[in-house]
Scaffold this active site. Sequence first.
Site, PDB file in Angstrom:
ATOM      1  N   MET A 199      -3.033   8.468  11.907  1.00 55.28           N
ATOM      2  CA  MET A 199      -4.280   8.879  11.289  1.00 55.28           C
ATOM      3  C   MET A 199      -4.889  10.268  11.809  1.00 55.28           C
ATOM      4  O   MET A 199      -6.190  10.148  11.552  1.00 55.28           O
ATOM      5  CB  MET A 199      -5.393   7.931  11.089  1.00 55.28           C
ATOM      6  CG  MET A 199      -4.551   6.626  10.418  1.00 55.28           C
ATOM      7  SD  MET A 199      -5.524   5.222  10.320  1.00 55.28           S
ATOM      8  CE  MET A 199      -5.854   4.633  11.936  1.00 55.28           C
ATOM      9  N   LYS A 226      -5.207   2.268  -0.261  1.00 51.50           N
ATOM     10  CA  LYS A 226      -6.743   2.638   0.076  1.00 51.50           C
ATOM     11  C   LYS A 226      -6.893   4.334  -0.100  1.00 51.50           C
ATOM     12  O   LYS A 226      -5.952   4.956   0.393  1.00 51.50           O
ATOM     13  CB  LYS A 226      -7.112   2.017   1.242  1.00 51.50           C
ATOM     14  CG  LYS A 226      -7.347   0.654   1.204  1.00 51.50           C
ATOM     15  CD  LYS A 226      -8.064   0.290   2.439  1.00 51.50           C
ATOM     16  CE  LYS A 226      -7.137   0.393   3.676  1.00 51.50           C
ATOM     17  NZ  LYS A 226      -6.616  -1.174   3.849  1.00 51.50           N
ATOM     18  N   ASP A 263       0.952  -1.284  -0.017  1.00 52.62           N
ATOM     19  CA  ASP A 263      -0.081  -0.046   0.050  1.00 52.62           C
ATOM     20  C   ASP A 263       0.769   1.242  -0.031  1.00 52.62           C
ATOM     21  O   ASP A 263       2.243   1.148  -0.344  1.00 52.62           O
ATOM     22  CB  ASP A 263      -1.117   0.044   1.146  1.00 52.62           C
ATOM     23  CG  ASP A 263      -0.463  -0.390   2.319  1.00 52.62           C
ATOM     24  OD1 ASP A 263       0.754   0.293   2.683  1.00 52.62           O
ATOM     25  OD2 ASP A 263      -0.917  -0.985   3.218  1.00 52.62           O
TER      26      ASP A 263
HETATM   27  N1  SAH Z   1       0.436  -0.037  10.439  1.00 52.14           N
HETATM   28  C1  SAH Z   1       0.947   1.220  10.518  1.00 52.14           C
HETATM   29  C2  SAH Z   1      -0.064   2.284  10.989  1.00 52.14           C
HETATM   30  C3  SAH Z   1      -1.021   2.325   9.774  1.00 52.14           C
HETATM   31  S1  SAH Z   1      -2.385   3.756   9.903  1.00 52.14           S
HETATM   32  C4  SAH Z   1       1.900   1.145  11.679  1.00 52.14           C
HETATM   33  O1  SAH Z   1       2.033   0.507  12.516  1.00 52.14           O
HETATM   34  O2  SAH Z   1       2.759   1.980  11.744  1.00 52.14           O
HETATM   35  C5  SAH Z   1      -1.419   4.970   9.120  1.00 52.14           C
HETATM   36  C6  SAH Z   1      -0.965   5.968  10.140  1.00 52.14           C
HETATM   37  O3  SAH Z   1       0.123   5.675  10.548  1.00 52.14           O
HETATM   38  C7  SAH Z   1      -0.484   7.376   9.225  1.00 52.14           C
HETATM   39  O4  SAH Z   1      -1.860   7.980   9.166  1.00 52.14           O
HETATM   40  C8  SAH Z   1       0.501   8.083  10.272  1.00 52.14           C
HETATM   41  O5  SAH Z   1      -0.544   8.432  11.393  1.00 52.14           O
HETATM   42  C9  SAH Z   1       1.192   6.791  10.688  1.00 52.14           C
HETATM   43  N2  SAH Z   1       2.426   6.539  10.168  1.00 52.14           N
HETATM   44  C10 SAH Z   1       2.727   5.711   9.342  1.00 52.14           C
HETATM   45  N3  SAH Z   1       3.999   5.804   8.803  1.00 52.14           N
HETATM   46  C11 SAH Z   1       4.335   6.900   9.567  1.00 52.14           C
HETATM   47  C12 SAH Z   1       5.842   7.499   9.508  1.00 52.14           C
HETATM   48  N4  SAH Z   1       6.699   7.145   8.787  1.00 52.14           N
HETATM   49  N5  SAH Z   1       5.836   8.723  10.096  1.00 52.14           N
HETATM   50  C13 SAH Z   1       4.792   9.045  10.858  1.00 52.14           C
HETATM   51  N6  SAH Z   1       3.735   8.483  11.006  1.00 52.14           N
HETATM   52  C14 SAH Z   1       3.433   7.547  10.140  1.00 52.14           C
END
Ligand code: SAH
Length: 474
Positions: free
Chosen positions: A388, A277, A255
């Site tokens: 998010m 998505k 994704d």
């Molecule tokens: N499964 C992922 C989260 C998915 S939800 C995890 O464990 O990190 C998606 C959210 O994750 C984004 O909206 C943001 O808030 C956060 N996110 C993912 N990668 C990020 C990054 N490199 N830096 C800051 N926030 C991040």
Amino acid sequence: MDYLPVFLRIADAPVLVVGGGRVAARKIEWLLKARARVTVVAPELLPELTERVRRGELSCLPRPFEPAQLARVRLVVAASDDPQANAAVSCAARERQIPVNVVDSAELSTFIFPAIIDRSPLVVAVSSAGAAPVLARRVREHIEALLPARLGALARFLGARRAAVAAALGALARRAFWERIVGGRAASQLLAGDEASAGRTFAAELAAARLAAGAATGQAAPGEVYLIGAGPGDPDLLTLRALQLLQQADVILHDRLVPESILERARRDAERIFVGKETGDHAQQSRINDLLVELARAGKRVARLKGGDPFIFGRGGEEAQVLAAHGIPYRVVPGITAALGAAAGSGIPLTHRRLAHSVTFVSGHAALEDTLDWRALARTHQTVVFYMGVAQLPRIVARLRAAGANAELPAAIVAQATLATERVLRAPLAAIATLALREQVAAPALLIVGEVTALCATGALAGILGGGGLEAVA
Ligand code: SAH
């Protein structure tokens, strides 16, 4: 190519090692692993070598090297710290056409020791022909990271079944069968340490292959799915297991959060399917679920690669349920979740003996619903990380404030954590939304609320010990 890479059977053959120091000990170690009959020529030995002599693992000639010691010897290693003595050994050995290795001297050697990865019976040897031993060792480390720890056990498991497969299948079917097995369920069960199940799977697949060889069409063996956490973005933060499974997978579903630099680590010929998505596109998730089931049923090994960890706001739980309901085998590989990547990058410790006794991961989407206990989230001595949440910042702040959070409670936004574009913005809670707007924070980003966010790299408490009013500190 200056050297021919071969694997030499040396078990029970006499080998002479000249020198009794650390370097010699390392070579002796490998020679003994290959079960050579080692004689070490050295007036003095390291204690560990003396101990080996005492245990009868090797013999010792406690005197200087003489050419006569080479009688009947099959291989020689000159590893003393005297270059002249080493040169003499090389000369005498070459005269007698005995392969000789002189440590640190490719010119005086007729064979060299590679950098070795030993997952016996599977062995990988890497050499730079003496040009850059450190580089060869680095390459070995890269390869080593890709090879599961139980690879040797897998090779033994397969080796023990070669004869049975040869008896059951013709040459053509056999080749296809081994291809399927090596990349399939039995192998991954064995690599996961479950030899009993691997044995059963193998037997069932062999029986099916034997039947299929008789019939015109064989049904594809079932594939499997790996729900893999790819970490927060920096490819170096992939786990070794993620890397290994990426190298195995036939198809990769990824994704938006998974950068190209991570996809590049996958098998070159793997098919890639982008399944990112749009926010709120719930139909897409059921398309992903269907695709996972469909691909696995077609016998594919499918890597479902997700940002961060699959089980933290990654819908990994739903996918696992769907797979289980369809009887499709799957494995979950944890990843470094964004909050942990952001914490490390920004120097914000999520817990702290004095400041934060717990940490909570919250979905920012939930700010739109009434499922959260905002009073609990607004309490002191904790850290709250909103995923998010960027689009919901004003709403999140308002709800925390309404639930009793102090306007000056330190907060931070970490965007693109662990990537080259990472940014950290700090401000008191009441000012953080305005700051984010002004700075045009780009997704993905996290909001971190709690006193720990005022800790800066030097360890000072910017917001707490200093004035830290409502001025935004970027
Ligand atoms: N499964 C992922 C989260 C998915 S939800 C995890 O464990 O990190 C998606 C959210 O994750 C984004 O909206 C943001 O808030 C956060 N996110 C993912 N990668 C990020 C990054 N490199 N830096 C800051 N926030 C991040």
